[in-house]
Write a protein that holds these residues in place. Sequence first.
Motif, PDB file in Angstrom:
ATOM      1  N   THR A  27       0.849  -1.202   0.000  1.00 58.69           N
ATOM      2  CA  THR A  27       0.000   0.000   0.000  1.00 58.69           C
ATOM      3  C   THR A  27       0.879   1.244   0.000  1.00 58.69           C
ATOM      4  OG1 THR A  27      -1.690  -1.178   1.260  1.00 58.69           O
ATOM      5  CG2 THR A  27      -1.807   1.252   1.228  1.00 58.69           C
ATOM      6  N   PRO A  28       0.738   2.149  -0.990  1.00 58.71           N
ATOM      7  CA  PRO A  28       1.637   3.317  -1.078  1.00 58.71           C
ATOM      8  C   PRO A  28       1.445   4.254   0.116  1.00 58.71           C
ATOM      9  CG  PRO A  28      -0.191   3.546  -2.600  1.00 58.71           C
ATOM     10  CD  PRO A  28      -0.279   2.148  -2.061  1.00 58.71           C
ATOM     11  N   PRO A  29       2.527   4.878   0.593  1.00 57.84           N
ATOM     12  CA  PRO A  29       2.416   5.823   1.714  1.00 57.84           C
ATOM     13  C   PRO A  29       1.723   7.091   1.253  1.00 57.84           C
ATOM     14  CG  PRO A  29       4.616   5.871   0.809  1.00 57.84           C
ATOM     15  CD  PRO A  29       3.907   4.751   0.095  1.00 57.84           C
ATOM     16  N   PRO A  30       1.202   7.909   2.185  1.00 57.12           N
ATOM     17  CA  PRO A  30       0.583   9.184   1.805  1.00 57.12           C
ATOM     18  C   PRO A  30       1.572  10.056   1.026  1.00 57.12           C
ATOM     19  CG  PRO A  30       0.096   8.665   4.089  1.00 57.12           C
ATOM     20  CD  PRO A  30       1.104   7.645   3.633  1.00 57.12           C
ATOM     21  N   ILE A  31       1.096  10.582  -0.087  1.00 63.50           N
ATOM     22  CA  ILE A  31       1.967  11.391  -0.942  1.00 63.50           C
ATOM     23  C   ILE A  31       2.115  12.796  -0.348  1.00 63.50           C
ATOM     24  CG2 ILE A  31       0.152  12.319  -2.418  1.00 63.50           C
ATOM     25  CD1 ILE A  31       2.061  11.809  -4.793  1.00 63.50           C
ATOM     26  N   LEU A  32       3.241  13.444  -0.613  1.00 63.55           N
ATOM     27  CA  LEU A  32       3.532  14.767  -0.080  1.00 63.55           C
ATOM     28  C   LEU A  32       3.030  15.834  -1.046  1.00 63.55           C
ATOM     29  CD1 LEU A  32       7.210  14.042   0.974  1.00 63.55           C
ATOM     30  CD2 LEU A  32       5.121  13.655   2.276  1.00 63.55           C
ATOM     31  N   VAL A  33       2.198  16.727  -0.566  1.00 68.01           N
ATOM     32  CA  VAL A  33       1.642  17.781  -1.418  1.00 68.01           C
ATOM     33  C   VAL A  33       1.635  19.102  -0.675  1.00 68.01           C
ATOM     34  CG1 VAL A  33       0.164  16.230  -2.757  1.00 68.01           C
ATOM     35  CG2 VAL A  33      -0.717  17.290  -0.660  1.00 68.01           C
ATOM     36  N   GLN A  34       1.480  20.146  -1.441  1.00 63.40           N
ATOM     37  CA  GLN A  34       1.280  21.490  -0.891  1.00 63.40           C
ATOM     38  C   GLN A  34      -0.126  21.927  -1.256  1.00 63.40           C
ATOM     39  OE1 GLN A  34       4.149  24.387  -2.126  1.00 63.40           O
ATOM     40  NE2 GLN A  34       3.143  26.074  -1.074  1.00 63.40           N
ATOM     41  N   VAL A  35      -0.817  22.517  -0.288  1.00 64.74           N
ATOM     42  CA  VAL A  35      -2.217  22.869  -0.503  1.00 64.74           C
ATOM     43  C   VAL A  35      -2.480  24.308  -0.091  1.00 64.74           C
ATOM     44  CG1 VAL A  35      -3.013  20.496  -0.224  1.00 64.74           C
ATOM     45  CG2 VAL A  35      -2.873  21.993   1.768  1.00 64.74           C
ATOM     46  N   ASP A  36      -3.613  24.811  -0.560  1.00 63.08           N
ATOM     47  CA  ASP A  36      -4.048  26.173  -0.219  1.00 63.08           C
ATOM     48  C   ASP A  36      -5.564  26.148  -0.102  1.00 63.08           C
ATOM     49  OD1 ASP A  36      -4.190  28.931   0.171  1.00 63.08           O
ATOM     50  OD2 ASP A  36      -2.573  29.327  -1.236  1.00 63.08           O
ATOM     51  N   GLU A  37      -6.165  27.333   0.033  1.00 62.01           N
ATOM     52  CA  GLU A  37      -7.597  27.423   0.256  1.00 62.01           C
ATOM     53  C   GLU A  37      -8.354  27.755  -1.030  1.00 62.01           C
ATOM     54  OE1 GLU A  37      -8.226  29.071   4.717  1.00 62.01           O
ATOM     55  OE2 GLU A  37      -7.405  30.495   3.273  1.00 62.01           O
ATOM     56  N   ALA A  38      -9.563  27.241  -1.118  1.00 61.98           N
ATOM     57  CA  ALA A  38     -10.547  27.756  -2.068  1.00 61.98           C
ATOM     58  C   ALA A  38     -11.345  28.822  -1.328  1.00 61.98           C
ATOM     59  CB  ALA A  38     -11.457  26.642  -2.560  1.00 61.98           C
ATOM     60  N   LYS A  39     -11.609  29.945  -1.997  1.00 55.02           N
ATOM     61  CA  LYS A  39     -12.252  31.064  -1.313  1.00 55.02           C
ATOM     62  C   LYS A  39     -13.492  31.528  -2.052  1.00 55.02           C
ATOM     63  CE  LYS A  39      -7.909  32.995   0.494  1.00 55.02           C
ATOM     64  NZ  LYS A  39      -7.039  34.204   0.487  1.00 55.02           N
ATOM     65  N   GLU A  40     -14.519  31.849  -1.284  1.00 55.96           N
ATOM     66  CA  GLU A  40     -15.664  32.566  -1.823  1.00 55.96           C
ATOM     67  C   GLU A  40     -15.386  34.059  -1.641  1.00 55.96           C
ATOM     68  OE1 GLU A  40     -19.720  30.086  -1.469  1.00 55.96           O
ATOM     69  OE2 GLU A  40     -18.887  30.719   0.443  1.00 55.96           O
ATOM     70  N   GLU A  41     -15.373  34.817  -2.735  1.00 55.98           N
ATOM     71  CA  GLU A  41     -15.043  36.230  -2.643  1.00 55.98           C
ATOM     72  C   GLU A  41     -15.660  37.004  -3.796  1.00 55.98           C
ATOM     73  OE1 GLU A  41     -10.843  37.006  -3.060  1.00 55.98           O
ATOM     74  OE2 GLU A  41     -10.542  35.159  -4.168  1.00 55.98           O
ATOM     75  N   ALA A  42     -15.590  38.338  -3.657  1.00 53.61           N
ATOM     76  CA  ALA A  42     -16.059  39.215  -4.736  1.00 53.61           C
ATOM     77  C   ALA A  42     -15.049  39.175  -5.871  1.00 53.61           C
ATOM     78  CB  ALA A  42     -16.235  40.629  -4.225  1.00 53.61           C
ATOM     79  N   ILE A  43     -15.534  39.008  -7.080  1.00 56.66           N
ATOM     80  CA  ILE A  43     -14.665  38.816  -8.240  1.00 56.66           C
ATOM     81  C   ILE A  43     -14.959  39.884  -9.279  1.00 56.66           C
ATOM     82  CG2 ILE A  43     -14.064  37.232 -10.127  1.00 56.66           C
ATOM     83  CD1 ILE A  43     -14.941  34.940  -8.290  1.00 56.66           C
ATOM     84  N   THR A  44     -13.890  40.413  -9.851  1.00 54.29           N
ATOM     85  CA  THR A  44     -14.008  41.335 -10.976  1.00 54.29           C
ATOM     86  C   THR A  44     -12.821  41.119 -11.904  1.00 54.29           C
ATOM     87  OG1 THR A  44     -14.198  43.658 -11.628  1.00 54.29           O
ATOM     88  CG2 THR A  44     -12.801  43.183  -9.744  1.00 54.29           C
ATOM     89  N   ALA A  45     -13.048  41.290 -13.182  1.00 54.20           N
ATOM     90  CA  ALA A  45     -11.944  41.171 -14.139  1.00 54.20           C
ATOM     91  C   ALA A  45     -10.980  42.337 -13.940  1.00 54.20           C
ATOM     92  CB  ALA A  45     -12.487  41.167 -15.570  1.00 54.20           C
TER      93      ALA A  45
END
Length: 358
Positions: A27-45
């Motif tokens: 069984t493969p060990p847990p893989i190493l990753v880097q993560v960040d957040e998904a955010k709900e926010e006001a968006i404009t181009a």
Amino acid sequence: MNKKIGLVGISVCCLSLNLAAQEVDKTPPPILVQVDEAKEEAITALTWVPGTVMSQTDSDVASEVDGRITWMANVGDSVAAGEVLAKIDDTRLQITLSQNQSNIARWRAQVTLFEKRLARYENLEASKNTSRGELETVVADLENARQELEQATLAKNLTEYHIRQSSVKAPFTALVVDRIQAPGEYTSIGQTLIRVVNPNNIEVQVKAPLSVLPFIESGMQVNVLSKTHGVMESVRAIVPVGNENSRMMEMRIALKPGDFPIGSAVRVAVPSSEEHGGVTIPRDALVLRKSGTYIYQLNQDNEAQQVKVETGVGMGSRIEVFGEVDPTQLVVVRGAERLKQGQKVRHEWTGDSLTALN
């Protein structure tokens, strides 16, 4: 015989356990990753436009008197408001001042003389021992002497003013940028001596397309970015006037002292669409494959869940995404290319991002 059968059974059981253990070890060990957040926010181009950092007060300072320059501040000197930037030889002005003082003394004596003469002629006129015409002549001479005394006083005041102006003073807190002339040279009235800027009063001059005008307003916060760092500052002024060639207008973004050096080239993110709500993720979280664009989010068991998405408006290092994205779950931004559905990962917070543990 029964003992042999028992030994064989035990051996078979041990072999089965060994095989099972080997299967577990695969069984493969847990893989190493880097993560960040998904955010709900006001968006404009956003439209990135170039800008230049400048001082609101950038002046070519000249002298109000002519003469030989005897001293001047050096390039790079910081001079407080009201302190001397340059000195002009005032020898000629000092001589003129002495002449003015002499003229004042002369006409003051004339005024005293005519006042006494007037008093005498008034007594004579009262006793009918002089003509009215002679009295009027004395009155006119006195008035003329008084006017000459006033003119001499004004000339003295003007000379004193020019003497003060022979020391050219900083009109504001000034950093000397360039010496147009040098000590020993002769300068004329109005000829530029020195260029100074106020390093504490800076802003960004921006040329933006007229198409962004409906989406910007004075006081709004915008991102100002150089090659080394970025800041959020306010729009100080908008000049909604373009020309038929460029269709560009001017904006001024207020800066704090020390944000950027004067003359720096920067980029400014200007809104170019209406604001709306949505979910954004880091651009690095996108996994591009032939079948589409995906991201990986982590569930409560730290298992990678593949989510198909479509992209929307870009906002710097983040981008809007559409799909079954859960803004409460973390998004993999490094190592997602190696992940499979349901694969275990490990991570921890480091700075502004999350990084995998060994």
